[in-house]
Write an enzyme that holds these catalytic residues in place. Structure first.
Site, PDB file in Angstrom:
ATOM      1  N   ARG A   1     -43.180 -22.894  26.926  1.00  0.00           N
ATOM      2  CA  ARG A   1     -41.902 -22.846  26.218  1.00  0.00           C
ATOM      3  C   ARG A   1     -41.583 -21.442  25.708  1.00  0.00           C
ATOM      4  O   ARG A   1     -40.439 -21.090  25.482  1.00  0.00           O
ATOM      5  CB  ARG A   1     -41.963 -23.830  25.040  1.00  0.00           C
ATOM      6  CG  ARG A   1     -40.624 -24.153  24.419  1.00  0.00           C
ATOM      7  CD  ARG A   1     -40.805 -25.066  23.215  1.00  0.00           C
ATOM      8  NE  ARG A   1     -41.588 -24.422  22.192  1.00  0.00           N
ATOM      9  CZ  ARG A   1     -42.553 -25.027  21.470  1.00  0.00           C
ATOM     10  NH1 ARG A   1     -42.840 -26.286  21.681  1.00  0.00           N
ATOM     11  NH2 ARG A   1     -43.208 -24.358  20.556  1.00  0.00           N
TER      12      ARG A   1
ATOM     13  N   TYR B   1     -13.939 -19.111  23.689  1.00  0.00           N
ATOM     14  CA  TYR B   1     -14.257 -20.227  24.596  1.00  0.00           C
ATOM     15  C   TYR B   1     -14.210 -21.547  23.807  1.00  0.00           C
ATOM     16  O   TYR B   1     -14.827 -21.665  22.745  1.00  0.00           O
ATOM     17  CB  TYR B   1     -15.652 -19.964  25.164  1.00  0.00           C
ATOM     18  CG  TYR B   1     -16.218 -20.999  26.095  1.00  0.00           C
ATOM     19  CD1 TYR B   1     -15.604 -21.304  27.304  1.00  0.00           C
ATOM     20  CD2 TYR B   1     -17.405 -21.669  25.776  1.00  0.00           C
ATOM     21  CE1 TYR B   1     -16.155 -22.235  28.174  1.00  0.00           C
ATOM     22  CE2 TYR B   1     -17.968 -22.598  26.648  1.00  0.00           C
ATOM     23  CZ  TYR B   1     -17.331 -22.880  27.835  1.00  0.00           C
ATOM     24  OH  TYR B   1     -17.881 -23.800  28.684  1.00  0.00           O
TER      25      TYR B   1
ATOM     26  N   ASP C   1     -19.206 -12.593  23.505  1.00  0.00           N
ATOM     27  CA  ASP C   1     -19.362 -13.336  24.748  1.00  0.00           C
ATOM     28  C   ASP C   1     -18.880 -12.404  25.849  1.00  0.00           C
ATOM     29  O   ASP C   1     -17.689 -12.138  25.987  1.00  0.00           O
ATOM     30  CB  ASP C   1     -18.527 -14.626  24.688  1.00  0.00           C
ATOM     31  CG  ASP C   1     -18.735 -15.512  25.912  1.00  0.00           C
ATOM     32  OD1 ASP C   1     -18.970 -14.971  27.016  1.00  0.00           O
ATOM     33  OD2 ASP C   1     -18.635 -16.746  25.767  1.00  0.00           O
TER      34      ASP C   1
ATOM     35  N   LYS D   1     -22.108 -18.396  35.403  1.00  0.00           N
ATOM     36  CA  LYS D   1     -20.922 -17.937  36.141  1.00  0.00           C
ATOM     37  C   LYS D   1     -21.314 -16.901  37.198  1.00  0.00           C
ATOM     38  O   LYS D   1     -21.980 -17.237  38.142  1.00  0.00           O
ATOM     39  CB  LYS D   1     -19.882 -17.425  35.133  1.00  0.00           C
ATOM     40  CG  LYS D   1     -19.584 -18.431  34.001  1.00  0.00           C
ATOM     41  CD  LYS D   1     -18.847 -19.655  34.492  1.00  0.00           C
ATOM     42  CE  LYS D   1     -18.776 -20.812  33.490  1.00  0.00           C
ATOM     43  NZ  LYS D   1     -18.318 -20.477  32.150  1.00  0.00           N
TER      44      LYS D   1
HETATM   45  C1  LIG Z   1     -18.735 -21.167  30.912  1.00  0.00           C
HETATM   46  C2  LIG Z   1     -18.665 -20.308  29.728  1.00  0.00           C
HETATM   47  C3  LIG Z   1     -19.555 -20.474  28.673  1.00  0.00           C
HETATM   48  C4  LIG Z   1     -20.582 -21.574  28.631  1.00  0.00           C
HETATM   49  O1  LIG Z   1     -21.513 -21.508  29.665  1.00  0.00           O
HETATM   50  P1  LIG Z   1     -22.344 -22.824  30.077  1.00  0.00           P
HETATM   51  O2  LIG Z   1     -23.461 -22.295  30.886  1.00  0.00           O
HETATM   52  O3  LIG Z   1     -21.398 -23.690  30.842  1.00  0.00           O
HETATM   53  O4  LIG Z   1     -22.792 -23.472  28.810  1.00  0.00           O
HETATM   54  C5  LIG Z   1     -19.467 -19.618  27.617  1.00  0.00           C
HETATM   55  N1  LIG Z   1     -18.544 -18.632  27.567  1.00  0.00           N
HETATM   56  C6  LIG Z   1     -17.673 -18.445  28.555  1.00  0.00           C
HETATM   57  C7  LIG Z   1     -16.674 -17.355  28.451  1.00  0.00           C
HETATM   58  C8  LIG Z   1     -17.693 -19.278  29.665  1.00  0.00           C
HETATM   59  O5  LIG Z   1     -16.805 -19.099  30.641  1.00  0.00           O
END
Ligand SMILES: *Cc1c(COP(=O)(O)O)cnc(C)c1O
Length: 393
Positions: A59, A112, A184, A209
């Site tokens: 972990r 987000y 982010d 992404k």
């Molecule tokens: C998709 C996304 C997230 C979250 O990612 P997950 O892996 O789906 O939890 C956070 N911030 C942005 C800008 C996103 O596009």
């Protein structure tokens, strides 16, 4: 192979970091919950090691997490990184690690949606005062900072509508008051924007992404600018029990190897598609920071070195739901689905309801968010043109 020189370029870091020195080019997947030791001394020492390279309990990290975190940290110019099983988990762990009841947090209004929901439901429940701010705030963020303000949270460009924040101005104002900043940075990836170089403390990615890039893994990573911030987040993530699986980490590092080539093609395809449809009579305007008439364009040019495949079409006022269903139901290559950043093209209706409280977005009609994938843009253009024509019945 580790680099021998100090100042390596990103593409060389991506190709050469996080690999064994010799032998097979890629490190294997380490599926290990248990690690064994040959002596008490060895066991004791493993627990006291550098938390960036610990390998004493599954972990707490393994060679696959070390490699991915190391490369991400190098690309962002950070001290160290933590990984989490999703982008959202990396975000919530980062927020949670630094907040206490009675604190105040400033969150960008274009954040987000699920991050907003965590702030409204969970941070508020735990006694943290959540306040949203205009993405255009710039250095005026200083006026919103209170004695209890602990974090300024940024996301640039903003979700679905791509407002660009003046990150250096906000980070400088927050740092002057001893307030932590987190961003982010999913949209830009570590290649197109370097938040830590602009004074931000933590840069967070949904690796799900573009970094993973193939729509097959959920993964998050948070890169910290200093040892102090890293140690707090790392030890909190240990206590929380947040960790990512080795197969997912392997795939994320593999995706990262081709990030530059893919991003270039996504941007080129998005530009080709936008150029071909922008004058279509069903469209009011297209939101994409790389377009010269986008409101965020000047800041995007100043701070970012590229764009990607993600853009939003604002349809003409009065376009109704039945027309949009006619359009979307008939798409051939733009699949309907949430997410973006994979090799495939996607289209989804983008709702802002409940996601803006400081300033309403001024789009006259409904929004469609599109992701230009790696298909031939000529096929994407034909598909989208036909879809837009269907709006008129
Ligand atoms: C998709 C996304 C997230 C979250 O990612 P997950 O892996 O789906 O939890 C956070 N911030 C942005 C800008 C996103 O596009």
């Amino acid at each position: 192979m580790e680099q021998k020189t100090q100042e390596l370029h990103d593409d060389t870091i991506i190709a050469h970091s996080g690999r064994p020195e010799t032998g097979p080019v890629n490190r294997p997947v380490y599926r290990a919950a248990t690690v064994t030791f040959g002596s008490v001394k060895e066991m004791d020492e493993s627990a006291r090691g550098d938390t960036r390279t610990l390998f004493h309990y599954g972990r707490r990290g393994n060679p696959n997490s070390h490699d991915f975190e190391h490369v991400m940290s190098k690309l962002e110019g950070g001290y160290g990184a933590i990984t989490a099983p999703s982008g959202l988990a990396a975000i919530t762990a980062s927020l949670f690690a630094f907040l206490t009841a009675g604190d105040h947090i400033l969150v960008v209004d274009t954040v987000y949606g699920p991050t907003r929901e965590f702030c409204d439901k969970d941070l508020a429940r735990l006694g943290v005062a959540v306040e949203y701010y205009d993405p255009a705030v710039g250095a005026d963020i200083a006026r919103l900072i209170r004695a209890e303000t602990k974090i300024v949270y940024l996301e640039s460009p903003g979700s679905k509508t791509y407002e660009i924040q003046d990150v250096p101005a906000i980070a400088a104002a927050a740092r002057a008051r001893g307030v932590l900043t987190m961003i982010d940075n999913t949209w830009a990836t570590p290649l197109y924007f370097k938040p830590l170089a602009h004074g931000v403390d933590i840069s967070i990615h949904a690796a799900t992404k573009y970094i993973v890039g193939h729509a097959d893994v959920s993964l998050g990573v948070a890169v910290c600018g200093s040892k102090e911030v890293y140690d707090t987040l790392r030890h909190f993530s240990f206590r929380l029990g947040v960790c990512a699986g080795p197969d997912d980490l392997y795939l994320a590092l593999r995706g990262l190897r081709t990030l530059r080539a893919r991003l270039r093609q996504h941007q080129e395809n998005a530009m080709a598609v936008i150029d071909a449809v922008k004058d279509h009579p069903a469209i009011d305007r297209i939101l994409y920071p790389a377009l010269p008439d986008d409101p965020g364009h000047a800041l995007w040019r100043r701070d970012f070195t590229g764009a990607n495949g993600l853009f939003t079409i604002a349809l003409k006022a009065g376009t109704d739901g039945a027309a949009i269903a006619r359009m979307l139901d008939g798409m051939e290559y733009f699949a309907m689905g949430y997410s973006w950043g994979g090799y495939e093209s996607l289209i989804v209706r983008a709702w802002l309801d409940g996601e803006r409280s400081v300033r309403r977005h001024d789009a006259a009609g409904p929004l469609l968010r599109l992701h230009a994938g790696l298909e031939d843009p000529r096929d994407l253009i034909a598909d989208l043109r036909a879809g837009l024509d269907r709006l008129r019945g």
